[in-house]
Design a protein around this motif. Sequence first.
Motif, PDB file in Angstrom:
ATOM      1  N   ASP A  33       1.007  -1.227   0.044  1.00 20.84           N
ATOM      2  CA  ASP A  33       0.112  -0.129   0.056  1.00 20.84           C
ATOM      3  C   ASP A  33       0.840   1.140   0.033  1.00 20.84           C
ATOM      4  N   GLY A  34       1.794   1.259   0.833  1.00 21.18           N
ATOM      5  CA  GLY A  34       2.625   2.492   1.017  1.00 21.18           C
ATOM      6  C   GLY A  34       3.494   2.806  -0.296  1.00 21.18           C
ATOM      7  N   TYR A  35       3.902   1.706  -1.085  1.00 19.01           N
ATOM      8  CA  TYR A  35       4.700   1.921  -2.093  1.00 19.01           C
ATOM      9  C   TYR A  35       3.673   2.176  -3.535  1.00 19.01           C
ATOM     10  N   VAL A  36       2.659   1.577  -3.425  1.00 20.98           N
ATOM     11  CA  VAL A  36       1.452   2.213  -4.415  1.00 20.98           C
ATOM     12  C   VAL A  36       1.169   3.602  -4.299  1.00 20.98           C
ATOM     13  N   GLU A  37       0.837   3.953  -2.995  1.00 23.13           N
ATOM     14  CA  GLU A  37       0.493   5.455  -2.711  1.00 23.13           C
ATOM     15  C   GLU A  37       1.762   6.530  -2.928  1.00 23.13           C
ATOM     16  N   GLY A  38       3.028   5.818  -2.995  1.00 23.19           N
ATOM     17  CA  GLY A  38       3.948   6.769  -2.917  1.00 23.19           C
ATOM     18  C   GLY A  38       4.680   7.260  -1.857  1.00 23.19           C
ATOM     19  N   ASP A  45       1.305  -4.430  -8.978  1.00 19.91           N
ATOM     20  CA  ASP A  45       2.247  -5.321  -9.789  1.00 19.91           C
ATOM     21  C   ASP A  45       3.068  -4.211 -10.955  1.00 19.91           C
ATOM     22  N   LYS A  46       2.248  -3.365 -11.532  1.00 12.99           N
ATOM     23  CA  LYS A  46       2.742  -2.560 -12.465  1.00 12.99           C
ATOM     24  C   LYS A  46       4.157  -1.897 -12.042  1.00 12.99           C
ATOM     25  N   LYS A  47       3.884  -1.271 -10.950  1.00 12.27           N
ATOM     26  CA  LYS A  47       4.877  -0.610 -10.428  1.00 12.27           C
ATOM     27  C   LYS A  47       6.111  -1.349  -9.853  1.00 12.27           C
ATOM     28  N   LEU A  48       5.557  -2.650  -9.147  1.00 12.27           N
ATOM     29  CA  LEU A  48       6.844  -3.478  -8.751  1.00 12.27           C
ATOM     30  C   LEU A  48       7.634  -4.112  -9.843  1.00 12.27           C
TER      31      LEU A  48
END
Length: 435
Positions: A26-31, A161-164
């Motif tokens: 969640d933290g990674y997706v939210e930036g 997934d896209k971001k990772l």
Amino acid sequence: MRMYDIIKKKRDDGVLEYQEIKYFIDGYVEGNIPDYQAAAFLMAVFIRGMSPRETVMLTQCIRESGEQISLSAIPGIKVDKHSTGGVGDKTSIVLAPLVAAAGIPVAKMSGRGLGHTGGTIDKLESIPGFKAELTSEKFISSIRTIGVAITGQTGNIAPGDKKLYALRDVTATIDNISLIASSIMSKKLAGGADRILLDVKVGSGAFMKEFKDAIHLARTMVHIGNSSGKRTIAVISDMSQPLGYAVGNALEVREAIDTVKGEGPEDFYELCRELGAVMLMLGEKAKDLVQGRQMIDEIIYSGRAAEKIKEFIGNQGGDPDVLEYPDSILPKAKEQVVVKADKGGYILSLDAEKIGIGAMLLGAGRSKKEDVIDPAVGIMMNKKAGMPVKNGEAVATLHINNKENLEQAVELVRSAVTVAEGPVQKPVLIKEIVE
Ligand code: URA
């Protein structure tokens, strides 16, 4: 909770809890978590690995990072199919209408090609008029009325997934079974089907080059699917040589149409029959694989599959006459260039990756996402592994529209072919079924 502590725990071979994985995704997706911490976490996972339980939880968190499609408005057991990707893999174009003709609703989200592997959406778009980017409404209504639809990915599925994946791509952390399995399964589970069939490819043209890695990936994904309440079966199939003879978008559509009519290549039909039989079992239309295979044969040879694919193509704006007149309707390349064997004997192998890259160089695929593909070009193989070949006989025919990368493509295809002096066993196509 601090990201620092989560990275440290994994670095020291600790076992993560759901809340910690959720905090990261969640933290990674939210930036809120920067790339450098995410990269450190991925490398810790890469080196230390994840337990099956952690892998299931990671999949769940990535799946929950975006929209989850509901197919509950469509009656019946919805069965999805996913291939880990290969060369000449036009299986979905045959399977979707085939399985729909047996009464299983098919709601298929497919991708575009990248690198040496093709994508179903590009292939279907080589049919004049075919629309592969459907609205959610058109997608659902098509399945309700004719039982089948194929679309590019709709909505905001698994943005985590896209971001990772983009970060894994530049941090040498792609090749980890837990990361690959969670990436694939998070998208499949968010797609809303009730049951899942996985076609895990193994060989030179596949993501997994070795059987031991393919079976590990298959078992991991089957475990994730079943633990998430969606019965999942994986078939491990050969990708040491291209599937069928055709590699390239319109060429593959032509081969898929022939197969739906019962006139396709032997290996490609065998795979469609096996995967179709598993889907009929998953959808509770067949009691076992034996009955499933018989049903597939009946649907093909009675002409029901051909009728269904016509309906499917027409429903998505394509010209349904392509079934009767593929030669005049599908785009054709201007020229053909033949690659000949430089000695006689038996075909030992046809390196699928090299042939896939050759087709990409001709314009059938993309080396980067932004590239525009040419639907008409590609490669028709004249031989399969195990077949006899004479010195100077054609092994492949390149269909081209320009000569830009021709020399390089010819060289690749030539180097993909290995000829042995004595008779050769053809590769086993279906290697294992994992439940
Ligand atoms: N395909 C995916 O979708 N994800 C991976 O990590 C590898 C292949």
